[in-house]
Motif scaffolding. Structure first.
Motif, PDB file in Angstrom:
ATOM      1  N   THR A  32     -29.510   3.254 -17.580  1.00 34.87           N
ATOM      2  CA  THR A  32     -29.365   4.081 -18.780  1.00 34.87           C
ATOM      3  C   THR A  32     -27.892   4.266 -19.130  1.00 34.87           C
ATOM      4  OG1 THR A  32     -31.392   5.268 -18.204  1.00 34.87           O
ATOM      5  CG2 THR A  32     -29.943   6.303 -19.819  1.00 34.87           C
ATOM      6  N   ALA A  33     -27.072   4.532 -18.121  1.00 34.91           N
ATOM      7  CA  ALA A  33     -25.633   4.670 -18.346  1.00 34.91           C
ATOM      8  C   ALA A  33     -25.038   3.369 -18.877  1.00 34.91           C
ATOM      9  CB  ALA A  33     -24.933   5.082 -17.053  1.00 34.91           C
ATOM     10  N   MET A  34     -25.500   2.248 -18.358  1.00 33.64           N
ATOM     11  CA  MET A  34     -25.013   0.946 -18.820  1.00 33.64           C
ATOM     12  C   MET A  34     -25.436   0.685 -20.256  1.00 33.64           C
ATOM     13  SD  MET A  34     -25.861  -1.173 -15.333  1.00 33.64           S
ATOM     14  CE  MET A  34     -25.211  -2.741 -15.859  1.00 33.64           C
ATOM     15  N   ALA A  35     -26.644   1.092 -20.611  1.00 36.65           N
ATOM     16  CA  ALA A  35     -27.116   0.915 -21.987  1.00 36.65           C
ATOM     17  C   ALA A  35     -26.264   1.745 -22.956  1.00 36.65           C
ATOM     18  CB  ALA A  35     -28.580   1.327 -22.089  1.00 36.65           C
ATOM     19  N   TYR A  36     -25.918   2.958 -22.548  1.00 39.60           N
ATOM     20  CA  TYR A  36     -25.055   3.797 -23.382  1.00 39.60           C
ATOM     21  C   TYR A  36     -23.672   3.169 -23.544  1.00 39.60           C
ATOM     22  CZ  TYR A  36     -22.255   7.818 -24.824  1.00 39.60           C
ATOM     23  OH  TYR A  36     -21.392   8.652 -25.496  1.00 39.60           O
ATOM     24  N   ASP A  37     -23.151   2.637 -22.445  1.00 44.06           N
ATOM     25  CA  ASP A  37     -21.844   1.973 -22.489  1.00 44.06           C
ATOM     26  C   ASP A  37     -21.869   0.781 -23.442  1.00 44.06           C
ATOM     27  OD1 ASP A  37     -19.111   1.196 -21.287  1.00 44.06           O
ATOM     28  OD2 ASP A  37     -20.341  -0.580 -20.894  1.00 44.06           O
ATOM     29  N   ARG A  38     -22.908  -0.039 -23.375  1.00 48.70           N
ATOM     30  CA  ARG A  38     -23.019  -1.213 -24.262  1.00 48.70           C
ATOM     31  C   ARG A  38     -23.196  -0.782 -25.714  1.00 48.70           C
ATOM     32  NH1 ARG A  38     -20.263  -4.517 -23.374  1.00 48.70           N
ATOM     33  NH2 ARG A  38     -19.311  -2.753 -22.311  1.00 48.70           N
ATOM     34  N   TYR A  39     -23.938   0.294 -25.928  1.00 47.77           N
ATOM     35  CA  TYR A  39     -24.141   0.803 -27.291  1.00 47.77           C
ATOM     36  C   TYR A  39     -22.813   1.226 -27.923  1.00 47.77           C
ATOM     37  CZ  TYR A  39     -25.436   4.031 -31.026  1.00 47.77           C
ATOM     38  OH  TYR A  39     -25.533   4.683 -32.229  1.00 47.77           O
ATOM     39  N   VAL A  40     -22.012   1.980 -27.162  1.00 50.53           N
ATOM     40  CA  VAL A  40     -20.717   2.425 -27.680  1.00 50.53           C
ATOM     41  C   VAL A  40     -19.789   1.238 -27.874  1.00 50.53           C
ATOM     42  CG1 VAL A  40     -18.691   3.852 -27.226  1.00 50.53           C
ATOM     43  CG2 VAL A  40     -20.965   4.687 -26.603  1.00 50.53           C
ATOM     44  N   SER A  41     -19.778   0.294 -26.934  1.00 53.67           N
ATOM     45  CA  SER A  41     -18.880  -0.858 -27.004  1.00 53.67           C
ATOM     46  C   SER A  41     -19.159  -1.744 -28.209  1.00 53.67           C
ATOM     47  CB  SER A  41     -19.008  -1.681 -25.718  1.00 53.67           C
ATOM     48  OG  SER A  41     -18.252  -2.868 -25.802  1.00 53.67           O
ATOM     49  N   ILE A  42     -20.437  -1.958 -28.522  1.00 56.99           N
ATOM     50  CA  ILE A  42     -20.800  -2.890 -29.593  1.00 56.99           C
ATOM     51  C   ILE A  42     -20.948  -2.198 -30.945  1.00 56.99           C
ATOM     52  CG2 ILE A  42     -22.602  -4.501 -30.378  1.00 56.99           C
ATOM     53  CD1 ILE A  42     -23.119  -5.147 -27.438  1.00 56.99           C
ATOM     54  N   VAL A  95     -36.131   4.730 -19.880  1.00 60.04           N
ATOM     55  CA  VAL A  95     -36.593   3.468 -20.461  1.00 60.04           C
ATOM     56  C   VAL A  95     -36.641   3.568 -21.982  1.00 60.04           C
ATOM     57  CG1 VAL A  95     -38.582   1.928 -20.699  1.00 60.04           C
ATOM     58  CG2 VAL A  95     -37.858   2.676 -18.437  1.00 60.04           C
ATOM     59  N   LEU A  96     -37.124   4.690 -22.503  1.00 64.50           N
ATOM     60  CA  LEU A  96     -37.170   4.875 -23.961  1.00 64.50           C
ATOM     61  C   LEU A  96     -35.763   4.873 -24.547  1.00 64.50           C
ATOM     62  CD1 LEU A  96     -39.947   7.614 -24.331  1.00 64.50           C
ATOM     63  CD2 LEU A  96     -40.123   5.165 -24.839  1.00 64.50           C
ATOM     64  N   PHE A  97     -34.821   5.534 -23.859  1.00 63.71           N
ATOM     65  CA  PHE A  97     -33.436   5.555 -24.338  1.00 63.71           C
ATOM     66  C   PHE A  97     -32.832   4.151 -24.322  1.00 63.71           C
ATOM     67  CE2 PHE A  97     -28.868   5.816 -23.504  1.00 63.71           C
ATOM     68  CZ  PHE A  97     -28.444   6.611 -24.553  1.00 63.71           C
ATOM     69  N   ILE A  98     -33.082   3.398 -23.255  1.00 63.37           N
ATOM     70  CA  ILE A  98     -32.557   2.033 -23.157  1.00 63.37           C
ATOM     71  C   ILE A  98     -33.119   1.154 -24.267  1.00 63.37           C
ATOM     72  CG2 ILE A  98     -32.542  -0.056 -21.730  1.00 63.37           C
ATOM     73  CD1 ILE A  98     -32.558   1.820 -19.266  1.00 63.37           C
ATOM     74  N   ASN A 128     -38.744  12.256 -16.279  1.00 63.15           N
ATOM     75  CA  ASN A 128     -37.293  12.441 -16.391  1.00 63.15           C
ATOM     76  C   ASN A 128     -36.498  11.212 -15.976  1.00 63.15           C
ATOM     77  OD1 ASN A 128     -37.392  15.001 -17.410  1.00 63.15           O
ATOM     78  ND2 ASN A 128     -37.081  16.022 -15.454  1.00 63.15           N
ATOM     79  N   VAL A 129     -36.922  10.550 -14.907  1.00 68.53           N
ATOM     80  CA  VAL A 129     -36.090   9.491 -14.324  1.00 68.53           C
ATOM     81  C   VAL A 129     -36.598   8.079 -14.628  1.00 68.53           C
ATOM     82  CG1 VAL A 129     -35.263  10.979 -12.471  1.00 68.53           C
ATOM     83  CG2 VAL A 129     -37.318   9.579 -12.107  1.00 68.53           C
ATOM     84  N   VAL A 130     -37.767   7.962 -15.253  1.00 63.28           N
ATOM     85  CA  VAL A 130     -38.272   6.629 -15.585  1.00 63.28           C
ATOM     86  C   VAL A 130     -38.611   6.507 -17.068  1.00 63.28           C
ATOM     87  CG1 VAL A 130     -40.080   4.910 -15.164  1.00 63.28           C
ATOM     88  CG2 VAL A 130     -39.172   6.241 -13.256  1.00 63.28           C
ATOM     89  N   ILE A 131     -39.534   7.324 -17.555  1.00 69.02           N
ATOM     90  CA  ILE A 131     -40.019   7.173 -18.931  1.00 69.02           C
ATOM     91  C   ILE A 131     -38.911   7.443 -19.948  1.00 69.02           C
ATOM     92  CG2 ILE A 131     -41.623   8.054 -20.660  1.00 69.02           C
ATOM     93  CD1 ILE A 131     -43.627   8.527 -18.445  1.00 69.02           C
ATOM     94  N   LEU A 132     -38.229   8.585 -19.838  1.00 68.48           N
ATOM     95  CA  LEU A 132     -37.166   8.911 -20.796  1.00 68.48           C
ATOM     96  C   LEU A 132     -36.005   7.919 -20.740  1.00 68.48           C
ATOM     97  CD1 LEU A 132     -37.051  12.825 -20.631  1.00 68.48           C
ATOM     98  CD2 LEU A 132     -38.117  11.358 -22.353  1.00 68.48           C
TER      99      LEU A 132
END
Length: 309
Positions: free
Chosen positions: A115-125, A208-211, A202-206
């Protein structure tokens, strides 16, 4: 045997197949997988640590994933290897609960790191001009801390609820202590089940949806530019492969818990070993082959005389 197990709170593990016949072969396979997991993930961590051009948030999160894989393998594999060469496969209740705790906590950490990596890629791109001010060292450290502390704290509460439960059955049909251990308790627990679903959300469904949301935004915006499409494919595809890989194995685990009594012992045994072994091994392979920054250094390390493309 059952009376003796009851008094000592030892659980007999029934999930192994032909251990007396193939135990040493299983041990060699698991030991080789353990060494490969340690070496491959240590290589990824070392490359990121020693090369300044890899000291970026994206690679820091990849290194964190490798650390997670090493800790996971070190917590799960040794007990399996001991069982493979033992005459009787048993586990004490404290060890079983520790195995359960590490299995689900580190799995949840994996989702949080992705999830943290997805946020990082979102901001970067999607917000390249704001990237340096958003993805600061402080924010990266906060994301890493949350990725490990949130699953740890939530599963600690679940562990405390498990410790209070009383065992009435001492024959475990699995290989490692997952949620199937609930079948051994004298009575069910609505509180434990409800809290488990809360943690799973909290740790799987949310996550995955955010990613999925962030990557859908990335690929939608990437259509506008050839350079953005190239960058999205180079950096996001490996993360998606790891996410799919992890999600499939989590699905396997959930399925095994549901069909434990209906499926054959051989099927459960083979699938469980796949769940345990493949993911820590596939992560460094995926990132080593697909991430150009890491792949370039691996090529240089393996073939120092050949200049990587």
């Amino acid at each position: 045997m059952e009376n003796r197990s009851s008094s000592l709170h030892f659980i007999t593990i029934e999930g192994y197949v032909e251990v007396s016949k193939y135990g040493h072969l299983y041990f060699v396979i698991m030991f080789a997988a353990y060494l490969l997991t340690l070496c491959s993930n240590t290589l990824i961590i070392s490359l990121i640590w020693t090369h300044p051009n890899l000291h970026e948030p994206m690679y820091v999160f990849i290194a964190a994933l490798s650390v997670n894989s090493i800790v996971y393998a070190s917590a799960i594999y040794p007990k399996l290897m001991i069982d493979f060469v033992s005459e009787k496969q048993v586990v004490s209740l404290p060890v079983c609960l520790f195995q359960w705790f590490t299995y689900y906590t580190l799995g949840a950490c994996e989702f949080m790191l992705l999830t943290a990596m997805a946020y990082d890629r979102y901001v970067s791109i999607c917000k390249p001009l704001q990237y340096p001010t958003i993805m600061t060292k402080t924010r990266v450290c906060v994301l890493l801390a949350l990725a490990w502390l949130l699953p740890f704290s939530q599963n600690t509460v679940a562990l405390c609820l498990n410790v209070k439960k009383k065992l009435c059955r001492f024959l475990f049909k699995g290989v490692i202590c997952n949620s199937s251990v609930y079948r051994l308790y004298c009575t069910g627990s609505t509180t434990l089940t409800t809290y488990g679903m809360f943690v799973f959300t909290n740790v799987v469904i949310l996550p995955v949806l955010f990613i999925l949301y962030t990557y859908s935004r990335i690929f939608f915006l990437a259509r506008r530019s050839k350079d953005m499409r190239r960058k999205a494919m180079e950096t996001c595809l490996p993360h998606l492969l790891v996410l799919i890989n992890l999600t499939v194995f989590i699905f396997y685990d959930a399925l095994l818990v549901r069909i434990q009594t209906e499926s054959s012992k051989t099927v459960r045994f083979v699938v469980t070993l796949q769940v345990i072994m493949y993911h820590p091994l596939l992560n460094p392979v995926i990132y080593g082959l697909k991430m150009k920054g890491i792949n370039r250094h691996i090529q240089k390390l393996l073939c120092p005389c050949v200049k990587p493309k």
